[in-house]
Motif scaffolding. Structure first.
Motif, PDB file in Angstrom:
ATOM      1  N   ALA A  57      -0.419  -6.413   9.623  1.00 42.78           N
ATOM      2  CA  ALA A  57       0.972  -6.071   9.485  1.00 42.78           C
ATOM      3  C   ALA A  57       1.790  -6.720   8.089  1.00 42.78           C
ATOM      4  N   TYR A  58       1.435  -7.663   7.630  1.00 44.51           N
ATOM      5  CA  TYR A  58       1.838  -8.317   6.633  1.00 44.51           C
ATOM      6  C   TYR A  58       1.741  -7.535   5.553  1.00 44.51           C
ATOM      7  N   ALA A  59       0.235  -7.080   5.289  1.00 43.94           N
ATOM      8  CA  ALA A  59       0.008  -6.412   4.395  1.00 43.94           C
ATOM      9  C   ALA A  59       0.839  -4.966   4.309  1.00 43.94           C
ATOM     10  N   ALA A  60       1.047  -4.326   5.269  1.00 43.00           N
ATOM     11  CA  ALA A  60       2.025  -3.290   5.387  1.00 43.00           C
ATOM     12  C   ALA A  60       3.277  -3.457   4.817  1.00 43.00           C
ATOM     13  N   HIS A  61       3.763  -4.489   5.400  1.00 40.14           N
ATOM     14  CA  HIS A  61       5.061  -4.877   5.069  1.00 40.14           C
ATOM     15  C   HIS A  61       5.290  -5.167   3.586  1.00 40.14           C
ATOM     16  N   VAL A  62       4.557  -5.956   2.837  1.00 34.76           N
ATOM     17  CA  VAL A  62       4.453  -6.115   1.444  1.00 34.76           C
ATOM     18  C   VAL A  62       4.337  -4.728   0.563  1.00 34.76           C
ATOM     19  N   ALA A  63       3.417  -4.015   1.226  1.00 34.69           N
ATOM     20  CA  ALA A  63       3.154  -2.724   0.359  1.00 34.69           C
ATOM     21  C   ALA A  63       4.801  -1.810   0.496  1.00 34.69           C
TER      22      ALA A  63
END
Length: 456
Positions: A57-63
């Motif tokens: 979820a963090y990876a999606a948020h940063v993307a």
């Protein structure tokens, strides 16, 4: 038919395998009884799968924030829930099979699959077989508490156990509860792309925290588009087609595709036959133990979530350390030596140790308090993650650290510098004079301590 062992451990959660290892290393025989998955909650439905999902979820948020860092991405950022689920599953299975291999290689250790029930104080029955030992260790963990709420039984609700097996993306996830499990899943699924509503009976989220921490947590979640309802004392459920109709006080209606019930946990002690052994529990079902984890029955110990003395993987593991130290090392370690410490894994995370500000106020101790917003932490500014703040409370006379909270980037790691200081009984001045590495979040802890003022 019966078999005798030096020890029987019921439950292969966090404390169990390590304790089995100590018995094995001492040349003793030990039966490890597990009715479901080796690794317990942490490995299978708790820490490892959820934090793996949080990372996705963090990876999606940063993307989605790539443009803030001057990075261009082609097209819309999306998520593949099947791949996310598969990644989570691999992490869980690698850990579970690793533990199974470890137990399988222990001399004198027998891994027995089945449900153990007491037949006497030092005998249990598993799959129709009697097992006996002078020492029995209960490490049976806990499960989600599902309250009796109007209409809840009519819908297909989720708990923390079933939601980690969900391989699809909810259209609208309605989360019942406003504490740690609830909030982690709420933010996680919002970042995956679901509409999310959090409903909490209490007056605020994360109610065991100070009001300023609770308010900051709510602000973080609401800025990401999570709807929050607090102070809701009337919640009713009904099925509406394939979805769930959630009706709140005042007849506000919310239609969710999925409902997660995350309102606390209960111990797995109701089906162990504790009455046949004479093991005492409190009114909630937690097994009563002394400061060294012994129950009222000689030769029976209770470790981990089932004893009500801690609800975390790290406290469960510390329970193993306490039991092992007393049994094998002539080292009288105690539960009361432990300092409260835990984290909330929303993003940014909350690291918490010792007493809250409210607890210190109620104690009447004269204290000093230091705070610093993450907007004044260079490392947070550089990373573009400036939500939250740091807070430390110190005894005004001895300068002993009484408690601290760090809600901000790296807060779950940074907090350990102060926690170690508390265990070392070091006054806050020791940390204040420490030369920390630049640029880090940790380097601002001495600065915060140096700017403390009286708590009024």
């Amino acid at each position: 038919m019966s078999r005798s062992f030096d020890a029987i451990i019921i439950g292969a959660g966090q404390a169990g395998p390590s304790l089995a290892g100590r018995f094995s290393a001492a040349g003793k025989t030990v039966a490890m009884v597990e009715r479901k998955h080796v690794g317990g909650t942490c490995v299978n439905t708790g820490c490892m799968p959820t934090k793996t999902l949080v990372a996705s979820a963090y990876a999606a948020h940063v993307a989605r924030r790539a443009a803030d860092y001057g990075v261009s991405l082609g097209g819309t950022v999306g998520v593949d829930m099947k791949k996310i689920w598969a990644r989570k599953q691999k992490v869980t299975m690698d850990a579970r099979t690793g533990l199974e291999s470890w137990l399988g290689g222990m001399p004198g250790c027998s891994l027995i699959r089945g449900h153990a029930r007491f037949t006497s104080p030092h005998e249990v029955e598993v799959n129709g077989e009697r097992l006996e030992a002078p020492g029995i260790f209960l490490n049976v963990g806990g499960r989600a508490h599902v309250p009796d709420m109007p209409g809840l039984a009519e819908i297909d609700y989720l708990t923390n156990t079933s939601i980690v097996e969900l391989g699809s993306l909810p259209r609208h996830l309605v989360v019942i509860g406003g504490s740690y499990i609830a909030l982690e899943f709420a933010q996680m699924y919002r970042r995956f792309g679901s509409e999310v509503t959090v409903i909490e009976r209490g007056a605020r989220l994360a109610s065991r925290e100070d009001e300023d921490v609770s308010a900051a947590i709510r602000d973080i979640l609401e800025k990401e588009g999570i709807a929050v309802r607090v102070g809701v004392d009337d919640i009713r459920f009904a099925r509406r087609g394939e979805e769930a109709l959630v009706t709140l006080a005042g007849n506000e209606e919310i239609v969710g595709s999925h409902v997660l019930v995350a309102v606390g946990r209960v111990p797995n002690t109701d089906d162990l036959g504790l009455d046949r052994a004479g093991v005492a529990t409190d009114k909630r079902g937690f097994i009563l133990v002394d400061d060294q984890l012994r129950t009222n029955v000689d030769g029976v110990w209770a470790l981990g979530d089932c004893n009500g003395r801690g609800a975390f993987t790290h406290t469960s593991y510390n329970d193993y350390e306490i039991a092992a130290a007393n049994i094998f090392d002539n080292d009288p370690r105690r539960v009361s030596d432990r300092i409260t410490a835990y984290a909330l894994y929303i993003d940014p995370p909350l690291g918490r140790i010792g007493q809250t500000e409210d607890e210190v106020r109620r104690s009447g101790v004269k204290a000093l308090i230091g705070t610093r917003p993450m907007t004044r932490v260079g490392r947070a500014v550089e990373k573009g993650e400036t939500q939250g703040f740091m807070k430390v409370i110190v005894d005004a006379g001895s300068h002993a650290i009484l408690g601290a909270a760090i809600l901000g980037v790296g807060g779950d790691e940074v907090i350990h510098g102060m926690l170690d200081g508390m265990y070392a009984h070091a006054p806050s001045g020791v940390i204040q004079r420490a030369v920390h590495i630049h640029p880090t979040v940790s380097e601002l802890v001495p600065t915060m301590i140096g700017e403390m003022k009286p708590l009024v």
